[in-house]
Scaffold this active site. Structure first.
Site, PDB file in Angstrom:
ATOM      1  N   ASP A 257       0.763  -1.033   0.148  1.00 44.84           N
ATOM      2  CA  ASP A 257       0.094  -0.099  -0.030  1.00 44.84           C
ATOM      3  C   ASP A 257       1.033   1.344  -0.053  1.00 44.84           C
ATOM      4  O   ASP A 257       2.209   1.034   0.356  1.00 44.84           O
ATOM      5  CB  ASP A 257      -0.833   0.051   1.237  1.00 44.84           C
ATOM      6  CG  ASP A 257      -1.547   1.292   1.478  1.00 44.84           C
ATOM      7  OD1 ASP A 257      -2.565   1.468   0.526  1.00 44.84           O
ATOM      8  OD2 ASP A 257      -1.497   1.773   2.695  1.00 44.84           O
ATOM      9  N   ASP A 259      -0.181   5.183   0.708  1.00 42.80           N
ATOM     10  CA  ASP A 259      -0.337   6.243   1.878  1.00 42.80           C
ATOM     11  C   ASP A 259      -0.735   5.689   3.271  1.00 42.80           C
ATOM     12  O   ASP A 259      -1.654   4.697   3.354  1.00 42.80           O
ATOM     13  CB  ASP A 259      -1.875   7.038   1.546  1.00 42.80           C
ATOM     14  CG  ASP A 259      -1.364   7.576   0.107  1.00 42.80           C
ATOM     15  OD1 ASP A 259      -0.302   8.411   0.222  1.00 42.80           O
ATOM     16  OD2 ASP A 259      -2.369   7.661  -0.773  1.00 42.80           O
ATOM     17  N   SER A 299      -2.784   0.859  -4.900  1.00 44.85           N
ATOM     18  CA  SER A 299      -3.120   1.709  -4.255  1.00 44.85           C
ATOM     19  C   SER A 299      -4.423   2.152  -4.739  1.00 44.85           C
ATOM     20  O   SER A 299      -4.656   2.355  -5.941  1.00 44.85           O
ATOM     21  CB  SER A 299      -2.025   2.942  -4.262  1.00 44.85           C
ATOM     22  OG  SER A 299      -2.553   4.098  -3.604  1.00 44.85           O
ATOM     23  N   LYS A 357      -9.130  -2.208  -3.526  1.00 42.22           N
ATOM     24  CA  LYS A 357      -8.834  -3.213  -2.496  1.00 42.22           C
ATOM     25  C   LYS A 357     -10.265  -3.243  -1.471  1.00 42.22           C
ATOM     26  O   LYS A 357     -10.399  -2.056  -1.207  1.00 42.22           O
ATOM     27  CB  LYS A 357      -7.432  -2.911  -1.602  1.00 42.22           C
ATOM     28  CG  LYS A 357      -6.311  -3.020  -2.414  1.00 42.22           C
ATOM     29  CD  LYS A 357      -5.040  -2.632  -1.643  1.00 42.22           C
ATOM     30  CE  LYS A 357      -5.069  -1.037  -1.795  1.00 42.22           C
ATOM     31  NZ  LYS A 357      -3.784  -0.485  -0.981  1.00 42.22           N
TER      32      LYS A 357
END
Length: 436
Positions: A257, A259, A299, A357
């Site tokens: 991932d 952030d 992301s 996701k």
């Protein structure tokens, strides 16, 4: 006459980051181009045609001096990749190339010459209104002059954009005046072959009247195709070649991932100026890369669908991330983003399949593009959606880090929801290296 045709590399090597379209494997291009050149050399062509988008120059950097310099180095790298060939190579720029840099690197080459009894004409055109290409000014004058001079040689016409067929689905790939250009070509008995790039799906060789048209598929996307055309007295034949995924064992990967896992602050609603790396992130990724893991960022960037930023801004943030990882010796193998979601306000991102996701869609796409083995790979993130995406993809392990939202998420998770809970990316890397 035998012509090799290859197009749309979207290469980045000196330029940071990668294309905003994940399937364009920008950072893998130097090695793959060299493989293709070896294959092409074995076919002994009379001419090699490269029809544009050599480099994936970021649009936000078209006027930034430092990025122009790096893009020019990438153009020189592309030209060097073709140095082993002992036949002429023609080059066109595309809409992702920097035209002035292109002229500095390739301006010594002719745009109108003869080879193997044919006259080869290159046309350097640009996009105008709404990204629609148009043949204007000097290029239009050259085209009309070639259609009216007295050189009897059969002609091969080269350009980045499509003359035929007219494909405007999703993006204006064909000339605004494609109909009139095609009519002029069909009216001239000397014209034999018209080659273009730009349309990544490509169009196989087809004939209208006495003229053959073909549009090369993008080499920058798997399975990395190129073509050979055999021109004889009776017609033209096409042969397509592909550099398929490497045979043998698939690579293991660590999916990351962005952030909250690599970066402490959410830059997804602003821009690259707000992006920084968490302490130790570069060193942790360097350890994983040295151990043989591919590194792939996956992301959710639903701020694009929600109207906060554009995909180009997301790309600029990802390029900043790549530049900050460079001093640690880390080069990401891929960056995959998805923009849609139930809160999207932009219609093109509202009614799309759920690929954010916890869907494993981005992991599946990366595995196909990069030849990855999901069963020996790991997922690292600061949210339960990250952990679940790894589980849903069949990864060996899913790791929650306590950075970003991780501590709050951990308080709501049940035992066993994650295979490991680590303080940060460095801790996750150590666990992967012990359990991989």
């Amino acid at each position: 006459m035998k012509i090799a045709h290859i197009s749309d590399f979207h290469l980045r090597h000196h330029l940071p980051g990668t294309s905003t379209i994940s399937r364009r494997l920008s950072r893998h291009m130097p090695g793959l181009i060299s493989q293709a050149v070896d294959r092409i050399r074995g076919e002994s062509p009379d001419l090699v045609v490269v029809t544009g988008d050599l480099v994936d120059h970021p649009f936000y950097g078209m006027h930034k001096v430092e990025l122009i310099a790096l893009g020019e180095k990438d153009l020189r790298l592309v030209r060097e990749c073709f140095a082993p060939l002992n036949c002429p190579v023609t080059w066109l720029y595309g809409n992702h190339d920097h035209p002035e840099s292109f002229r500095r690197v390739f301006g010594d080459l002719p745009a109108d010459f003869h080879v193997a009894g044919h006259r080869v004409l290159l046309f350097f055109d640009d996009e105008v209104d709404n990204n629609s290409p148009q043949r204007m000014g000097r290029q239009r004058e050259r085209f009309l002059a070639a259609m009216n001079d007295d050189d009897p040689s059969p002609q091969v016409h080269l350009q980045h954009y499509l003359v035929a067929p007219v494909r405007q689905d999703g993006y204006p790939h064909a000339y605004r005046e494609a109909g009139s250009l095609k009519a002029a070509l069909l009216a001239d008995s000397r014209v034999r072959l018209v080659l273009s790039g730009h349309y990544h799906k490509g169009d196989s060789l087809f004939r209208e009247g006495h003229v053959y048209f073909a549009n090369a598929p993008a080499f920058g996307e798997p399975p990395h195709p190129f073509r050979i055309y055999d021109l004889s007295g009776t017609g033209i034949d096409q042969h397509e070649f592909q550099l398929r995924s490497p045979e043998g064992r698939r690579r293991r990967a660590v999916f990351l991932d962005r952030d909250g896992t690599l970066s402490p602050a959410p830059a997804y609603r602003t821009g690259p100026e707000d992006f920084s790396l968490l302490p130790g992130a570069g060193e942790a990724l360097a350890k994983l890369q040295r151990a043989g893991y591919a590194l792939v960022v996956v992301s959710n960037q639903t701020a694009v669908g929600q109207g906060y930023v554009t995909a180009e801004t997301v790309g600029a943030v990802n390029d900043r991330m790549a530049a900050l990882l460079g001093p640690s010796g880390v080069e990401l193998d891929g960056v995959y983003c998805r923009y849609g979601g139930p809160n999207a306000v932009l219609p093109e991102h509202r009614n799309v399949p759920a690929e954010t996701k916890p869907s494993p869609a981005m992991l599946y796409a990366a595995a196909e593009d990069l030849n990855l083995d999901l069963s020996t790979s790991f997922m690292v993130g600061d949210r339960k959606t990250d952990v679940d995406a790894g589980r849903n993809a069949g990864c060996r392990g899913s790791i929650l880090v306590k950075t970003g939202s991780g501590i709050d998420v951990l308080a709501k998770m049940s035992p066993g929801d994650a295979d490991c809970v680590a303080d940060d990316l460095a801790g996750a890397a150590d666990w992967i290296l012990e359990n991989g």
